[in-house]
Design a protein around this motif. Structure first.
Motif, PDB file in Angstrom:
ATOM      1  N   ALA A  56      -3.494  -3.010  10.895  1.00  0.00           N
ATOM      2  CA  ALA A  56      -3.402  -1.675  11.550  1.00  0.00           C
ATOM      3  C   ALA A  56      -2.420  -0.922  11.232  1.00  0.00           C
ATOM      4  CB  ALA A  56      -3.134  -1.957  12.942  1.00  0.00           C
ATOM      5  N   LYS A  57      -1.663  -1.171  10.064  1.00  0.00           N
ATOM      6  CA  LYS A  57      -0.512  -0.409   9.560  1.00  0.00           C
ATOM      7  C   LYS A  57      -0.404  -0.199   8.139  1.00  0.00           C
ATOM      8  CE  LYS A  57       4.377   0.637  10.308  1.00  0.00           C
ATOM      9  NZ  LYS A  57       5.695  -0.229  11.057  1.00  0.00           N
ATOM     10  N   SER A  58      -0.518   1.003   7.597  1.00  0.00           N
ATOM     11  CA  SER A  58      -0.312   1.108   6.404  1.00  0.00           C
ATOM     12  C   SER A  58       0.933   0.581   5.589  1.00  0.00           C
ATOM     13  CB  SER A  58      -0.575   2.664   5.802  1.00  0.00           C
ATOM     14  OG  SER A  58      -1.748   2.972   6.058  1.00  0.00           O
ATOM     15  N   ALA A  59       0.861   0.153   4.438  1.00  0.00           N
ATOM     16  CA  ALA A  59       1.914  -0.594   3.793  1.00  0.00           C
ATOM     17  C   ALA A  59       2.725   0.616   2.919  1.00  0.00           C
ATOM     18  CB  ALA A  59       1.646  -1.633   3.247  1.00  0.00           C
ATOM     19  N   SER A  60       4.018   0.402   2.708  1.00  0.00           N
ATOM     20  CA  SER A  60       4.897   1.185   1.862  1.00  0.00           C
ATOM     21  C   SER A  60       4.463   0.804   0.495  1.00  0.00           C
ATOM     22  CB  SER A  60       6.428   1.141   2.002  1.00  0.00           C
ATOM     23  OG  SER A  60       6.798   1.380   3.286  1.00  0.00           O
ATOM     24  N   TYR A  61       4.442   1.443  -0.543  1.00  0.00           N
ATOM     25  CA  TYR A  61       3.973   1.555  -1.846  1.00  0.00           C
ATOM     26  C   TYR A  61       5.191   0.779  -2.537  1.00  0.00           C
ATOM     27  CZ  TYR A  61       1.774   2.296  -6.527  1.00  0.00           C
ATOM     28  OH  TYR A  61       1.120   2.335  -7.545  1.00  0.00           O
ATOM     29  N   SER A  70      -9.541  -4.472   6.976  1.00  0.00           N
ATOM     30  CA  SER A  70      -8.382  -3.812   6.298  1.00  0.00           C
ATOM     31  C   SER A  70      -7.349  -4.646   5.893  1.00  0.00           C
ATOM     32  CB  SER A  70      -7.733  -3.039   7.745  1.00  0.00           C
ATOM     33  OG  SER A  70      -6.441  -2.363   7.278  1.00  0.00           O
ATOM     34  N   LEU A  71      -6.965  -4.284   4.511  1.00  0.00           N
ATOM     35  CA  LEU A  71      -6.021  -5.066   3.764  1.00  0.00           C
ATOM     36  C   LEU A  71      -4.796  -5.359   4.349  1.00  0.00           C
ATOM     37  CD1 LEU A  71      -5.356  -6.609   1.231  1.00  0.00           C
ATOM     38  CD2 LEU A  71      -4.439  -4.623   0.314  1.00  0.00           C
ATOM     39  N   PHE A  72      -4.010  -4.393   4.762  1.00  0.00           N
ATOM     40  CA  PHE A  72      -2.567  -4.297   5.478  1.00  0.00           C
ATOM     41  C   PHE A  72      -3.018  -4.232   7.249  1.00  0.00           C
ATOM     42  CE2 PHE A  72      -1.728  -2.520   1.347  1.00  0.00           C
ATOM     43  CZ  PHE A  72      -1.168  -3.407   0.711  1.00  0.00           C
ATOM     44  N   ASP A 104       6.492   7.034  -3.351  1.00  0.00           N
ATOM     45  CA  ASP A 104       7.135   7.331  -1.939  1.00  0.00           C
ATOM     46  C   ASP A 104       5.991   7.318  -0.984  1.00  0.00           C
ATOM     47  OD1 ASP A 104       5.730   9.787  -2.795  1.00  0.00           O
ATOM     48  OD2 ASP A 104       7.752  10.982  -2.069  1.00  0.00           O
ATOM     49  N   CYS A 105       4.621   7.139  -1.179  1.00  0.00           N
ATOM     50  CA  CYS A 105       3.526   6.907  -0.229  1.00  0.00           C
ATOM     51  C   CYS A 105       3.464   5.747   0.656  1.00  0.00           C
ATOM     52  CB  CYS A 105       2.191   7.152  -1.105  1.00  0.00           C
ATOM     53  SG  CYS A 105       1.603   5.922  -1.870  1.00  0.00           S
ATOM     54  N   LEU A 106       2.618   5.969   1.578  1.00  0.00           N
ATOM     55  CA  LEU A 106       2.010   4.604   2.242  1.00  0.00           C
ATOM     56  C   LEU A 106       0.556   4.657   1.985  1.00  0.00           C
ATOM     57  CD1 LEU A 106       3.580   5.461   6.059  1.00  0.00           C
ATOM     58  CD2 LEU A 106       4.337   4.013   4.349  1.00  0.00           C
ATOM     59  N   PHE A 107      -0.126   3.191   1.874  1.00  0.00           N
ATOM     60  CA  PHE A 107      -1.247   3.167   1.706  1.00  0.00           C
ATOM     61  C   PHE A 107      -2.051   1.767   2.234  1.00  0.00           C
ATOM     62  CE2 PHE A 107       0.581   0.120  -1.163  1.00  0.00           C
ATOM     63  CZ  PHE A 107      -0.581  -0.959  -1.791  1.00  0.00           C
ATOM     64  N   ASN A 108      -3.544   2.047   2.141  1.00  0.00           N
ATOM     65  CA  ASN A 108      -4.165   0.847   2.606  1.00  0.00           C
ATOM     66  C   ASN A 108      -5.451   0.955   1.968  1.00  0.00           C
ATOM     67  OD1 ASN A 108      -4.850  -1.355   4.225  1.00  0.00           O
ATOM     68  ND2 ASN A 108      -4.769  -0.387   6.283  1.00  0.00           N
ATOM     69  N   MET A 138      -0.446  -7.202  -4.222  1.00  0.00           N
ATOM     70  CA  MET A 138      -1.391  -7.784  -3.340  1.00  0.00           C
ATOM     71  C   MET A 138      -2.494  -7.013  -3.425  1.00  0.00           C
ATOM     72  SD  MET A 138       0.995  -8.336   0.302  1.00  0.00           S
ATOM     73  CE  MET A 138      -0.665  -8.574   1.266  1.00  0.00           C
ATOM     74  N   ALA A 139      -2.651  -5.525  -3.246  1.00  0.00           N
ATOM     75  CA  ALA A 139      -3.720  -4.708  -3.379  1.00  0.00           C
ATOM     76  C   ALA A 139      -4.442  -4.895  -4.963  1.00  0.00           C
ATOM     77  CB  ALA A 139      -3.299  -3.137  -3.225  1.00  0.00           C
ATOM     78  N   SER A 140      -3.754  -4.981  -5.974  1.00  0.00           N
ATOM     79  CA  SER A 140      -4.221  -5.460  -7.044  1.00  0.00           C
ATOM     80  C   SER A 140      -5.114  -6.620  -6.993  1.00  0.00           C
ATOM     81  CB  SER A 140      -3.300  -5.416  -8.319  1.00  0.00           C
ATOM     82  OG  SER A 140      -3.897  -5.417  -9.334  1.00  0.00           O
ATOM     83  N   GLU A 141      -4.523  -7.580  -6.588  1.00  0.00           N
ATOM     84  CA  GLU A 141      -5.370  -9.018  -6.439  1.00  0.00           C
ATOM     85  C   GLU A 141      -6.645  -8.732  -5.612  1.00  0.00           C
ATOM     86  OE1 GLU A 141      -2.388 -11.665  -5.160  1.00  0.00           O
ATOM     87  OE2 GLU A 141      -1.349 -11.706  -7.126  1.00  0.00           O
TER      88      GLU A 141
END
Length: 861
Positions: free
Chosen positions: A345-350, A341-343, A327-331, A357-360
């Motif tokens: 200006a706004k963190s993404a929902s997990y 920044s991967l995502f 239930d978190c957000l992350f970047n 995307m983050a794992s790649e």
């Protein structure tokens, strides 16, 4: 830079030692250390260190000598003495201006004098005047410092031995450039001195272990609350010395009292607390719904992280991603000379898509962003609005140092109410000041990884801390039967609802905002007490308050130590740091004056030096510099005509003054000079030259001409390969390992050699991390079967009517618990998610049956 000493002939010292050094006077001589002895007395988390160094003047004439050595930013000088050929002198702490007057007076009349400076918070620089011909100088410095909590039931005692270069390079008094860095000759000083260390430990409970992950320390542990350790080396260590102490009940809160040996009725108190909300629920039964968390992983991708450093960081990032709650957000933000920044200006929902995307991204991350510039990425993060209903946690990994440390601290401090900052420092040359200071002002904790220590474990510990709730706070404390004269942290100065003013700042606030958060992190409370002419107080009382306004009280038994000054020094250091830490980056004149007055009062009372005060006697002074006068410490090398490195040094000087940073000829000159220095045993300067050339070229690579682009890339690859190899050699030496390789490889590759791929060491955990699915499960596959060593058919439906996914997940959990139990600190959050997923699908009874069958399968495999 390591421990060492340089001198200038007194007959040549005219314009001041700093000017002679900057000009690299031919009259500079190296004065070797003869021996270094470090004695440590540790009581719980407070350590008192006595460092004795013996130097010798090798000439037949007097020398004005200077030596430098690293120190932890959490360490403070509390005593000084020196012996000049049988003449002993001893210092005491005075206000800085008074100390300067005494020093100037002593030197003007031809007396011996000493000058101790802190160019940075993690280094000391001592000048010894008038050392007679062929004479010895015995210098003793006493420090007070704190041990760090590792989170695995151990305390970490670290003693640095290297001062790394800052990036961007701090300017010298004459301007500051790469050429000037060469002129100053920042090479390793004489390292042939014998080194010895002895340490005694006293804890609140039985000591179960003392070990070092970096050196062959001999420890004596007998099951009591006392232990000892020793280390003897034929020459100075080249990597940070780390000793870990494990106690039987490390997370028990406790309080120590030390009566004042000089005056009756006074005492110093040091409380080590681990307040955690879950342990207070019986006192505060009504809970508030906890906030969800936005996690931002900030990764140093500067050139110095290349090779093994970035690979380990990428693996730690993968584990971090798979351990996040659903239930978190992350970047993910990477930084170097610039940031990404991967995502955006706004963190993404997990979720499954963003995790993929983050794992790649973690699979492809490289150390390709140039130098180490931390301010801009942090400004970018704090500029983003905090999502409603979320708390923000930043986990930052770096192996570097920056020159604008105070600006970074100021920025993080301004947003401390919106974000908690957790840091991990990597390698022996990382700035403790930067890593610890960021966590301090950001309200989080810091960890360090050196030698063979496990980076993934440290990252997951920081994630676990970030996941703890903080709806209960410790608001104030008292010692029953005693009066509090001074207290740190000042945020606890709120007795019985009375609002206390501290340096013009309110220590009080709304319910749930006063005091310190109870998130399980270690809290140190320091106090000076009076009114205890009889028996010392037996009870320390802790007061708590929730965000709902509920209050609770806990009593803590105290332990009284013999009368001394050791704990007093630790308490004084904590109080000075607390006063300075509460100041804004640009305090008003009146506020700064009041803070300075309080610091001087504490320092002179407890004999603890700081940047505002100094140690002094009638014939010597310890002085610390003004704010803004910090300079990069450098060894003064005697690189002269005839030295093998001379022609390469000259070639690089010419290239730096005439060619762009990405020009192949300039890169070639840097590569050849650094390789020559490495062959001559000057690894510190070799790494600095190679790293600076590589990072400067990366920053300007887009502006490289088409004609020279290919040649520049080839040479940059060679620089990076050399730097990676040299850093790996240092890490292996720090871990007590020896790597055999051909002599030409040991000193760096030539421009025409191709890098050789080294087979990676098998890691049984990493394949399972990569195969872990967003919802907490593992999907059956041939790769998974191979990773845990079972046939693919083991995932098929069993009599318990478990699905293949459920069977696979249970088998992986069993594999981790049975085969990788020693690494539980790394995978525990993944397994928690997996068990929750299984429990939701199977129920408690079927889960127990499935896990029993899975354990039997793994045991039989």
């Amino acid at each position: 830079m390591e421990f060492g000493l340089v001198g200038v002939k007194v007959s040549s010292a005219s314009g001041g030692l700093a000017e002679d050094f900057a000009l690299l006077s031919p009259d500079l001589v190296e004065s070797p250390l003869r021996s270094v002895d470090l004695q440590l007395r540790v009581v719980d988390v407070a350590a008192h260190a006595t460092l004795t160094q013996v130097f010798v003047n090798p000439l037949d004439e007097a020398l004005e000598v200077t030596y430098a050595f690293p120190m932890l930013p959490s360490a403070t000088v509390c005593a000084f003495s020196a012996d000049f050929s049988g003449v002993s002198i001893r210092g005491h702490v005075l206000e800085k201006d008074d100390a300067r007057i005494s020093y100037d007076s002593a030197t003007a009349t031809g007396h011996s004098a000493c000058l101790l400076e802190m160019p940075t918070k993690d280094s000391l620089y001592l000048r010894l005047g008038q050392l007679p011909a062929c004479a010895e100088a015995v210098v003793r410095l006493e420090f007070t410092m704190q041990l760090r909590s590792e989170g695995d039931h151990s305390l970490r005692l670290g003693w640095p031995t290297v001062i790394g270069a800052r990036y961007p390079l701090s300017p010298s008094p004459h301007g500051g450039s790469m050429k000037e860095s060469l002129d100053s000759g920042c090479v390793v000083g004489p390292g042939g001195a014998a080194f010895s260390l002895s340490a005694s430990f006293e804890m609140h409970c039985a000591i179960s272990g003392v070990l070092s992950p970096t050196h062959d320390v001999v420890a004596t542990v007998d099951g009591t609350n006392h232990a000892s350790a020793s280390l003897d080396l034929p020459s100075m260590p080249t990597a940070e010395i780390v000793i870990q102490v494990t106690a039987a009940t490390p997370l028990v809160s406790r309080c120590w009292l030390e009566p004042n040996s000089c005056s009756g009725g006074g005492a110093a108190a040091l409380a080590v607390l681990y307040p955690e909300e879950s342990a207070l629920q019986k006192l505060l039964p009504q809970r508030q719904e906890p906030l969800r968390t936005e996690f931002i992983f900030v990764l140093d991708r500067s050139g110095s992280m290349c090779g093994d450093g970035i690979q380990k960081a990428a693996e730690a990032l993968q584990l971090f991603l798979k351990s996040l709650p659903q239930d978190c957000l992350f970047n993910i933000v990477g930084f170097g000379s610039t940031y990404q920044s991967l995502f955006g200006a706004k963190s993404a929902s997990y979720n499954a898509e963003t995790l993929q995307m983050a794992s790649e991204h973690a699979e492809q991350v490289h150390a390709d962003l140039g130098g180490t510039e931390m301010l801009q990425p942090l400004e970018f993060i704090f500029a983003q609005a905090l999502p409603q209903g979320f708390a923000r946690s930043i986990i930052l990994l770096t192996d570097g140092q920056v020159s604008n440390t105070e600006s970074v601290f100021s920025l993080v401090g301004r947003y401390a109410a919106q974000a908690t900052v957790f840091t991990v420092g990597i390698g022996s040359s990382v700035s403790h000041d930067l890593v610890e200071g960021l966590a301090d002002v950001g309200g989080g904790t810091s960890e360090f990884v050196t030698g063979s220590e496990n980076l993934q474990l440290k990252v997951i510990r920081q994630l676990q801390r970030a996941l703890r709730p903080t709806s209960v706070r410790l608001t104030h404390v008292e010692w029953l039967g005693a009066q509090i004269v001074k207290l740190a942290p000042a945020k606890l100065e709120v007795p019985q609802g009375r609002i206390t003013m501290l340096m013009g700042h309110l220590a009080g606030g709304k319910p749930g905002q006063r005091g310190l958060p109870c998130n399980g992190n270690r809290v140190l409370v320091s106090g000076l007490l009076r009114g205890i002419d009889g028996a010392a107080p037996k009870t320390m009382r802790l007061h708590f308050e929730s965000v709902l306004g509920q209050t609770a009280v806990l009593d803590l038994e105290t332990t009284t130590l013999p009368a001394s000054r050791y704990l007093h020094a630790a308490v004084g250091r904590a109080m000075i740091e607390d006063v300075l830490g509460n100041l804004p980056s640009r305090p008003p004149t009146e506020l700064a004056a009041r803070a300075r007055k309080r610091v001087v009062e504490i320092g002179t009372q407890l004999q603890v030096a700081s940047r505002q005060i100094s140690a002094n006697s009638t014939i010597k002074v310890i002085r610390l510099p003004d704010e803004g006068s910090m300079q990069l410490l450098r060894w003064q090398a005697t690189i002269r005509p005839g030295d093998p490195a001379w022609k390469h040094k000259q070639a690089l000087e010419v290239a730096c003054s005439t060619l762009s940073t990405n020009h192949p000829e300039r890169l070639k000159a840097a590569m050849e000079y650094s390789a020559c220095l490495r062959q001559a045993g000057r690894s510190d300067l070799a790494c600095l030259i190679a790293r600076t050339a590589f990072e400067d070229a990366i920053a300007e690579l887009d502006n490289c001409s088409e004609d020279s682009y290919r040649d520049s890339i080839i040479i940059m690859q060679g620089l990076r390969d050399n730097l990676t190899e040299w850093i790996l050699d240092e890490d292996q030496d720090a871990a007590g390992k020896t790597t055999l390789m051909p002599e030409e490889q040991k000193h760096g590759r030539s421009l025409h050699e191709q890098p050789q791929e080294q087979p990676p060491m098998a890691d049984l955990l990493q394949p399972l991390v990569r195969l872990h699915v967003f919802d907490g499960s593992w999907a059956p596959s041939e790769m998974l079967a191979e990773a845990i060593g079972v046939p693919l058919s083991s995932f098929a439906s069993q009599p318990l009517e478990a699905s293949p996914e459920e069977s696979a997940t249970a088998l992986v959990i069993s594999f981790l618990e049975l085969r990788l139990a020693a690494r539980a600190g790394e995978w525990t959050l993944m397994v928690d998610k997996a068990r929750a997923w299984l429990a939701g699908r199977l129920g408690a009874e079927r889960l127990v049956q499935l896990m029993a069958r899975a354990h039997a399968t793994i045991q039989a495999s």
